[in-house]
Write a protein that holds these residues in place. Structure first.
Motif, PDB file in Angstrom:
ATOM      1  N   CYS A 161      53.134  15.787  41.982  1.00 14.09           N
ATOM      2  CA  CYS A 161      54.200  15.237  41.134  1.00 14.09           C
ATOM      3  C   CYS A 161      54.687  16.220  40.071  1.00 14.09           C
ATOM      4  N   SER A 223      61.145  11.481  38.501  1.00 12.21           N
ATOM      5  CA  SER A 223      60.207  12.606  38.486  1.00 12.21           C
ATOM      6  C   SER A 223      59.425  12.679  37.174  1.00 12.21           C
ATOM      7  N   ASN A 229      56.533  11.686  44.409  1.00 11.40           N
ATOM      8  CA  ASN A 229      56.165  12.886  45.136  1.00 11.40           C
ATOM      9  C   ASN A 229      57.372  13.821  45.141  1.00 11.40           C
ATOM     10  N   GLU A 231      58.087  16.306  46.820  1.00 12.81           N
ATOM     11  CA  GLU A 231      58.567  16.778  48.107  1.00 12.81           C
ATOM     12  C   GLU A 231      59.345  15.681  48.834  1.00 12.81           C
ATOM     13  N   THR A 232      58.761  14.497  48.867  1.00 13.17           N
ATOM     14  CA  THR A 232      59.427  13.416  49.611  1.00 13.17           C
ATOM     15  C   THR A 232      60.492  12.728  48.758  1.00 13.17           C
ATOM     16  N   LEU A 233      60.459  12.948  47.458  1.00 12.74           N
ATOM     17  CA  LEU A 233      61.348  12.276  46.507  1.00 12.74           C
ATOM     18  C   LEU A 233      61.206  10.759  46.621  1.00 12.74           C
ATOM     19  N   ASN A 234      60.005  10.335  46.924  1.00 16.41           N
ATOM     20  CA  ASN A 234      59.726   8.909  46.978  1.00 16.41           C
ATOM     21  C   ASN A 234      58.435   8.623  46.216  1.00 16.41           C
ATOM     22  N   ASP A 236      54.780   8.067  45.539  1.00 14.63           N
ATOM     23  CA  ASP A 236      53.650   8.577  46.304  1.00 14.63           C
ATOM     24  C   ASP A 236      52.556   7.513  46.393  1.00 14.63           C
ATOM     25  N   TYR A 582      53.343   0.995  54.876  1.00 15.50           N
ATOM     26  CA  TYR A 582      52.302   1.976  55.113  1.00 15.50           C
ATOM     27  C   TYR A 582      51.679   1.816  56.500  1.00 15.50           C
ATOM     28  N   ALA A 690      49.934  14.015  51.760  1.00 17.58           N
ATOM     29  CA  ALA A 690      50.800  14.434  50.656  1.00 17.58           C
ATOM     30  C   ALA A 690      49.998  15.153  49.578  1.00 17.58           C
TER      31      ALA A 690
END
Ligand SMILES: Nc1ncnc2c1ncn2[C@@H]1O[C@H](COP(=O)(O)OP(=O)(O)O)[C@@H](O)[C@H]1O
Ligand SMILES: O=P(O)(O)OC[C@H](O)CO
Length: 719
Positions: A161, A223, A229, A231-234, A236, A582, A690
C-alpha cells in the motif's frame, strides 16, 4: 519576466523574478465549480474553463473539536452545511459578473485526506464525529496492530500500500471506531455501516444520500487509507482483514476524472454533474502542472506536503517517504504515482505560537515582520512534533521541543525558528527524495497560504540550496481538481492554460553554512524522539485498561494453528465473513501463509534482553541522551578528524535504531532495542500473492523449525 532585487531584510537578500499573470480575454466560458474541504476551512471556488485564475470564491471556517489531548474531530454535518452556504454565496457573486448558476457545467471535489467518517446507510446519520487526519488517538491501535506483525515492523505492508502503519492513515481510524463506538459495531453487524474519507461523504450526500447516494472515492484518496493495493488499485483483502474492515463498508474506487453522477440533494447545485475528485495535495500537484515524472511541488498550509511525480512507476521509498497515487485521469488510463513527504506541522506551528504562547496576534500579518527583526534564530531550534513526526522519521513517540534557549532569546528568535522548522523539515524530505530517486531536485514549486510569507520563501531557498518557485496563487488544489473535472466534462483541454509561477527565490547561502545548520536541526530532531512513551499516550487517551478486540502481544506466544480462530494470530481477521468475490481456497492459503510468517517465528527475533525490574524512565532518558554528541562528531571529547564528518547515512541509522520504549502489563517501561551486532540476511523471494513479504533475519538466531518451513515454501535450502 522582470527581475527585482529587494534590499536587505535582516541579513536576507531577497531576489524575485516576476512573471505576468494571465490576462482575461473577455469571452464568456463554461464554468467549473470546486468544493474544497480543508482541515480548517470549507471553500467553494468557481473557475472559467481553461483559465487558471479563480473567478469567484467563498470560504467558511470549520469548528475543530479537541475532546482530549491529541484528538481532533470535525462535524460531518457542518461540512455539508458549509458546502451549501459557500456554494450559494459564490453563485450569488456570479450574477454580478454576468453569469448564472446554469453556466456551471460540472463540479470537482478536493479534500483533506485520511480524515475518516462512519455513517448509517439508511438514515444518513454520522455515527461518530469525523476523526481528522492529524488526530493521534489511534496510538494504541497502532501498537495492537504492530503486535501482530513480524518484528513490529511498521513498514511491513509498504510493498502493498506504500504506507507505514501510523495513526495518520484511515484504516487505523476505522479500526478505532469499530473498537470503541458501540453504534458503529451495531451498524456493522446490521450491515448499515458505511465508511469513507471526506470526498466519499460529500459525494454520497450530494448524490442523494440514503436515496441512492453514490458510495465512491477516487484512487488518490483511497491510496491514503492503508487498505488499497497500489498495484490493483482495489481494496486489498489482506489489509482489510488485518484491520478488520469489511469491504461492503468501503466505497467503490474510481478514477480521479470521470463523470460519476449528478447532484440530487435539492440544493442550488442540484442537476450539476460531478466529474473530478482528488485529495488536496495531489490536486495541488496537478494545479502546479507537475504532470511529468521528476517534477515536484510543496504545499505549505497547516501541514506541509511535498509530492514528487514518478509517472506510472511506483517507487518504493527506502528513506521514509510514502508511495501514493497522484491521479488517474480516466477509468481506462493508467494511474500516475508520486513519492510523498508528509509533514504534520508547518503553519500549525504559527497558530500554536499565536494561540497557545500568545507570541503574536495575527499569523498572516505578524509572523514575517516579527521574525525579520532578528538576523538569525540565535541558534534556537524548534521541532514542532506536536503529534509525533511524520516523514521521513515516522516516529509517533516524538514530541515538540524548543532548544538552544539562552537568556538572550526573544519571541522573535522563536518565531523565526518556527519558520525555519518548516524549511528544515522540507530539507529532510528532499534528502530522502534525492536518495530514493537518485537525482537531486533542481527547483521546488511551492504553494499554500503560508507561501505569502516572503521571509519563509527566502529561508527555504537558503536552507535547501535550490530555487523556490512560488505559484501565481496560493491555492493550487482547487485549480488542480477544476482541471480534471473540466477535462472529464470536455470543457478543459489538456493543453489549456495552466498555472505559472510568479516569483522565484534564489539561495543566498553557501553549502557549508546550510549543512552546518542542518546538522544542528538533526540534533534537535534527535532530542525530540522517544519523548511520548506508550504510557503517556495511554494516559492521554484514557485507554490504559481498555480491552481491544485486537490480539495482544501475549498471543504471539501461542503457536498458530492455521484455520483455528482461537489460536490464530490474525484472530479478528478471520472474524470477517468472506467476501463473495473472494476465491475462498486461495484466500485461506493466503492468510495461512501470512500467518506462517507473521507469527512468533519472526517475533522471536525481537531481542529478548533480560528485563531489568528496577528500570525507570530516567534510565531510558539517560540512554537517549548518551553518546549523541559523539554520534554527530560535535562533542568536546572526540578527536578533531571525527568532528568534520557529517555522515547523514549514519545519522539516519541512529534515528532508525533508536530504542522504542514499551510498557508491560504492570506499566513497567521496557526498552526494546533493535538487533545491531550481527549482519542481517535479506531475502525477498517469498511470494504470497498480493503481499510480497521480505524479512530481515538474523541467521544465528534462526530456529530449525523456521528453516524447514522456509525451505518447504520457497523450495530452497537454507541451512
Ligand atoms: N504569512 C504567514 N506566515 C506564516 N504562516 C502563515 C502565514 N499565513 C498563514 N499561515 C499559516 O498557514 C496556515 C493556513 O493554512 P490554510 O490553508 O488556511 O489551512 P489548512 O491547512 O487548515 O487548510 C495556518 O496554519 C497559518 O498559521
Ligand atoms: O486541509 P489541509 O491543507 O490541512 O490538508 C491536509 C492533508 O490533506 C492531510 O493529508
Amino acid at each position: 519576466s522582470d527581475v527585482k532585487h529587494i534590499g536587505d531584510n535582516g541579513n536576507q537578500r531577497k531576489i524575485f523574478l516576476r512573471t505576468t499573470m494571465p490576462v482575461r480575454d473577455g469571452a464568456k466560458r463554461p464554468l467549473v465549480g470546486v468544493i474544497d474541504d480543508g482541515t480548517k476551512t470549507v471553500r467553494f471556488v468557481i473557475y472559467e474553463a481553461e483559465r487558471s485564475d479563480e473567478l469567484v470564491s467563498y470560504q467558511m471556517d470549520k469548528t475543530e473539536v479537541q475532546p482530549q489531548e491529541g484528538w481532533s474531530e470535525q462535524d460531518p454535518l457542518e461540512i455539508m452545511h458549509h458546502i451549501k452556504l459557500c456554494a450559494e454565496n459564490a453563485i450569488d457573486q456570479l450574477v454580478e459578473l454576468g453569469y448564472t448558476k446554469d453556466d456551471i457545467v460540472t463540479l470537482g471535489i478536493t479534500n483533506q485526506r485520511e480524515t475518516t467518517i462512519a455513517w448509517d446507510k439508511y438514515t444518513g446519520e454520522p455515527l461518530h464525529a469525523a476523526i481528522a487526519w492529524n488526530d493521534i488517538r489511534t496510538d494504541s491501535t497502532v501498537d495492537a496492530i504492530l503486535a501482530k506483525i513480524p518484528d513490529r515492523n511498521k513498514n511491513y505492508f509498504k510493498n502493498i500500500c506504500g504506507l507505514p502503519i501510523s495513526p495518520y492513515f484511515s484504516a487505523l481510524k476505522m479500526r478505532w471506531l469499530k473498537d470503541n463506538v458501540k453504534a458503529i459495531r451495531r451498524a456493522s453487524r446490521d450491515k448499515r455501516l458505511l465508511f469513507g474519507t471526506v470526498d466519499t461523504w460529500i459525494v454520497w450526500n450530494l448524490t442523494g444520500g440514503p436515496q441512492g447516494g453514490l458510495h465512491i472515492t477516487d484512487v488518490s484518496n483511497a491510496s491514503r487509507t492503508l487498505l488499497m493495493n497500489l498495484e490493483t488499485l482495489n481494496w486489498d483483502p489482506i489489509l482489510c482483514r488485518l484491520f478488520g474492515i469489511h469491504r461492503d463498508t468501503l466505497p467503490q474506487i474510481r478514477s480521479s476524472s470521470e463523470i460519476y453522477g449528478t447532484v440530487k440533494d435539492g440544493s442550488l447545485l442540484d442537476g450539476i454533474r460531478i466529474s473530478g475528485i482528488l485529495g488536496n495535495q495531489q490536486a495541488a500537484l496537478v494545479g502546479q502542472n507537475c504532470m511529468q515524472a521528476g517534477q515536484a511541488k510543496n504545499t505549505y498550509r497547516s501541514g506541509c506536503f511535498l509530492l514528487y511525480n514518478t509517472g506510472t512507476r511506483r517507487v518504493k521509498s527506502t528513506h521514509g517517504l510514502i508511495t501514493t497515487v497522484a491521479y488517474k485521469l480516466g477509468p481506462d488510463v493508467p494511474a500516475v504515482y508520486a513519492l510523498e513527504g508528509s509533514i504534520a506541522v508547518a503553519g500549525g506551528a504559527m497558530k500554536f505560537l499565536r494561540d497557545n504562547l500568545r507570541l503574536m496576534q495575527d499569523v498572516a500579518a505578524d509572523t514575517e515582520h516579527i521574525a525579520a527583526q532578528v538576523f538569525s534564530t540565535g541558534d534556537v531550534y524548534f521541532v514542532p512534533a506536536f503529534s509525533g513526526l511524520y516523514a521521513p522519521y515516522w516516529r509517533k513517540d516524538a514530541r515538540g521541543i524548543i532548544c538552544g534557549l539562552t537568556a538572550f532569546t526573544t519571541k522573535n528568535h522563536i518565531i523565526r525558528a518556527a519558520l525555519e522548522a518548516v524549511c528544515f523539515q522540507t530539507r529532510d524530505i528532499l534528502e530522502a527524495m534525492n536518495k530514493d530517486c537518485g537525482m537531486p531536485l533542481s527547483k521546488l514549486h511551492v504553494d499554500g497560504r503560508m507561501t505569502s510569507n516572503d521571509l519563509l520563501m527566502q529561508l527555504q531557498a537558503d536552507l535547501i540550496g535550490i530555487p523556490v518557485l512560488r505559484a501565481q496563487a496560493w491555492d493550487m488544489s482547487t485549480l488542480g481538481v477544476a482541471l480534471v473535472a473540466g477535462g472529464a466534462a470536455g470543457v478543459w483541454g489538456a493543453e489549456a492554460a495552466r498555472a505559472t509561477h510568479s516569483d522565484t527565490f534564489l539561495p543566498t547561502t553557501t553549502d557549508d553554512d546550510r549543512d552546518a545548520r542542518y546538522t544542528k536541526w538533526k540534533m534537535a530532531v534527535q532530542r525530540s524522539l522517544g519523548w511520548a512513551t506508550n504510557k503517556k499516550s495511554f494516559t492521554m487517551t484514557g485507554q490504559a485498561k481498555r480491552k481491544t478486540s485486537m490480539v495482544t502481544q501475549q498471543s504471539l506466544d501461542v503457536p498458530p494453528t492455521p484455520g483455528s480462530r482461537k489460536s490464530s494470530l490474525f484472530d479478528n481477521l478471520l472474524d470477517v465473513k468472506l467476501d463473495k468475490n473472494y476465491d475462498e481456497e486461495e484466500y485461506n492459503s493466503y492468510v495461512e501463509e501470512l500467518l506462517q510468517y507473521s507469527a512468533r517465528k519472526f517475533s522471536i527475533f525481537v531481542p529478548s534482553k533480560p528485563r531489568k525490574k528496577e528500570h525507570t524512565i530516567l534510565d531510558d532518558a539517560e540512554y537517549f541522551m548518551s553518546k549523541k554528541e559523539c554520534d554527530y562528531g560535535m562533542c568536546e571529547c572526540c578527536p578533531p578528524e571525527k568532528k568534520i564528518q557529517t555522515n547523514w547515512e549514519s545519522i539516519e541509522e541512529i534515528i532508525e535504531n533508536d530504542p522504542e520504549i514499551i510498557f508491560d502489563s504492570d506499566d513497567n517501561p521496557i526498552v526494546v532495542e533493535p538487533v545491531r551486532n550481527s549482519e542481517p540476511v535479506f531475502f525477498t523471494s517469498i511470494s504470497t500473492g498480493a503481499a510480497n513479504l521480505s524479512k530481515k533475519i538474523n541467521l544465528d538466531k534462526l530456529p530449525g523449525v523456521f528453516k524447514s518451513i522456509y525451505n518447504k515454501i520457497s523450495n530452497s535450502q537454507l541451512t
